[in-house]
Design an enzyme around this catalytic site. Sequence first.
Site, mmCIF file in Angstrom:
data_model
loop_
_atom_site.group_PDB
_atom_site.id
_atom_site.type_symbol
_atom_site.label_atom_id
_atom_site.label_comp_id
_atom_site.label_asym_id
_atom_site.label_seq_id
_atom_site.Cartn_x
_atom_site.Cartn_y
_atom_site.Cartn_z
ATOM 1 N N SER A 1 6.467 -44.736 2.235
ATOM 2 C CA SER A 1 6.689 -45.731 1.181
ATOM 3 C C SER A 1 6.696 -45.091 -0.209
ATOM 4 O O SER A 1 6.116 -44.025 -0.425
ATOM 5 C CB SER A 1 5.593 -46.800 1.219
HETATM 6 N N1 SAH Z 1 2.362 -46.085 6.024
HETATM 7 C C1 SAH Z 1 3.430 -45.116 6.250
HETATM 8 C C2 SAH Z 1 4.804 -45.719 6.067
HETATM 9 C C3 SAH Z 1 5.168 -46.374 7.275
HETATM 10 S S1 SAH Z 1 6.789 -46.886 7.608
HETATM 11 C C4 SAH Z 1 3.267 -43.893 5.399
HETATM 12 O O1 SAH Z 1 2.370 -43.853 4.560
HETATM 13 O O2 SAH Z 1 4.025 -42.947 5.606
HETATM 14 C C5 SAH Z 1 6.338 -48.064 8.844
HETATM 15 C C6 SAH Z 1 5.798 -47.487 10.121
HETATM 16 O O3 SAH Z 1 5.403 -48.601 10.928
HETATM 17 C C7 SAH Z 1 6.821 -46.710 10.939
HETATM 18 O O4 SAH Z 1 6.342 -45.437 11.218
HETATM 19 C C8 SAH Z 1 6.993 -47.563 12.194
HETATM 20 O O5 SAH Z 1 7.243 -46.801 13.352
HETATM 21 C C9 SAH Z 1 5.648 -48.260 12.270
HETATM 22 N N2 SAH Z 1 5.638 -49.507 13.052
HETATM 23 C C10 SAH Z 1 6.582 -50.464 13.155
HETATM 24 N N3 SAH Z 1 6.185 -51.449 13.987
HETATM 25 C C11 SAH Z 1 4.942 -51.112 14.422
HETATM 26 C C12 SAH Z 1 3.997 -51.712 15.306
HETATM 27 N N4 SAH Z 1 4.240 -52.865 15.936
HETATM 28 N N5 SAH Z 1 2.822 -51.088 15.511
HETATM 29 C C13 SAH Z 1 2.535 -49.893 14.921
HETATM 30 N N6 SAH Z 1 3.393 -49.265 14.089
HETATM 31 C C14 SAH Z 1 4.573 -49.858 13.828
#
Ligand code: SAH
Length: 228
Positions: free
Chosen positions: A79
Amino acid sequence: MFNIIISILLFLSCSPQDDQYKSDRESMVRRQIEDREIHNQPTLDAMLAVPRHKFVPSNLLERAYNDGPLPIGYGQTISQPYIVAYMTAAIDPKKEFKVLEIGTGSGYQAAVLSGIVSDVYTIEIITELYNSASKRLRGLGYKNVICKNADGYYGWKDFAPFDAIIVTAASEYIPPPLIEQLKDGGKMIIPVGSPFLNQTLILIEKEGEDITTTSLLPVRFVPFTRGN
Ligand code: SAH
């Protein structure tokens, strides 16, 4: 003589690149975060401390401190720094907090939380990202972060209830298990809306049986996906 040797050693251990990233990080915090009215001190301190360039793919190093999200593979993103700071400040994190993050991604948000609160639990659904983020967090010494490879929809019952929950993928609705696993008096922040379209960061506050929701900010997150 001893002082001179120590100074030389210190000089040698600080490469010019480290200095560059430190100043990039300082200007990121000043211009992208403080100038946009985020003044939560623990959040600012943590954003200053975490080496964001260690969380982005090596071909994007030069853009690590840019004012935007970056791809991390598998269609996912790290993000934008402002959004990480905004979500962190929104839960008003305290030292004694136990925080659950859904969507580990690169591990950056978890690392930011790690410097502020006592325990961070983070769940990632994509196995490859779980593997790389947990290795990275361990390698960088973030000992109070525990990672799990699972569908975060169900939260993490073993460690519930949580003082705060941060969801970093956009869901069409708020997963009920996450509300259940929030402490009385706890806060959750989650982007709600259609995949890749209009989404809003929502703050959820739980007081006994009362759940209050407040719309905070229009955002665009990758979708919350579901396991089988
Ligand atoms: N917080 C992260 C950014 C994440 S992007 C950072 O600091 O880099 C969102 C993430 O959520 C992705 O890696 C995606 O694979 C994950 N995601 C999506 N749906 C999910 C779910 N149901 N459970 C766990 N992770 C999930």
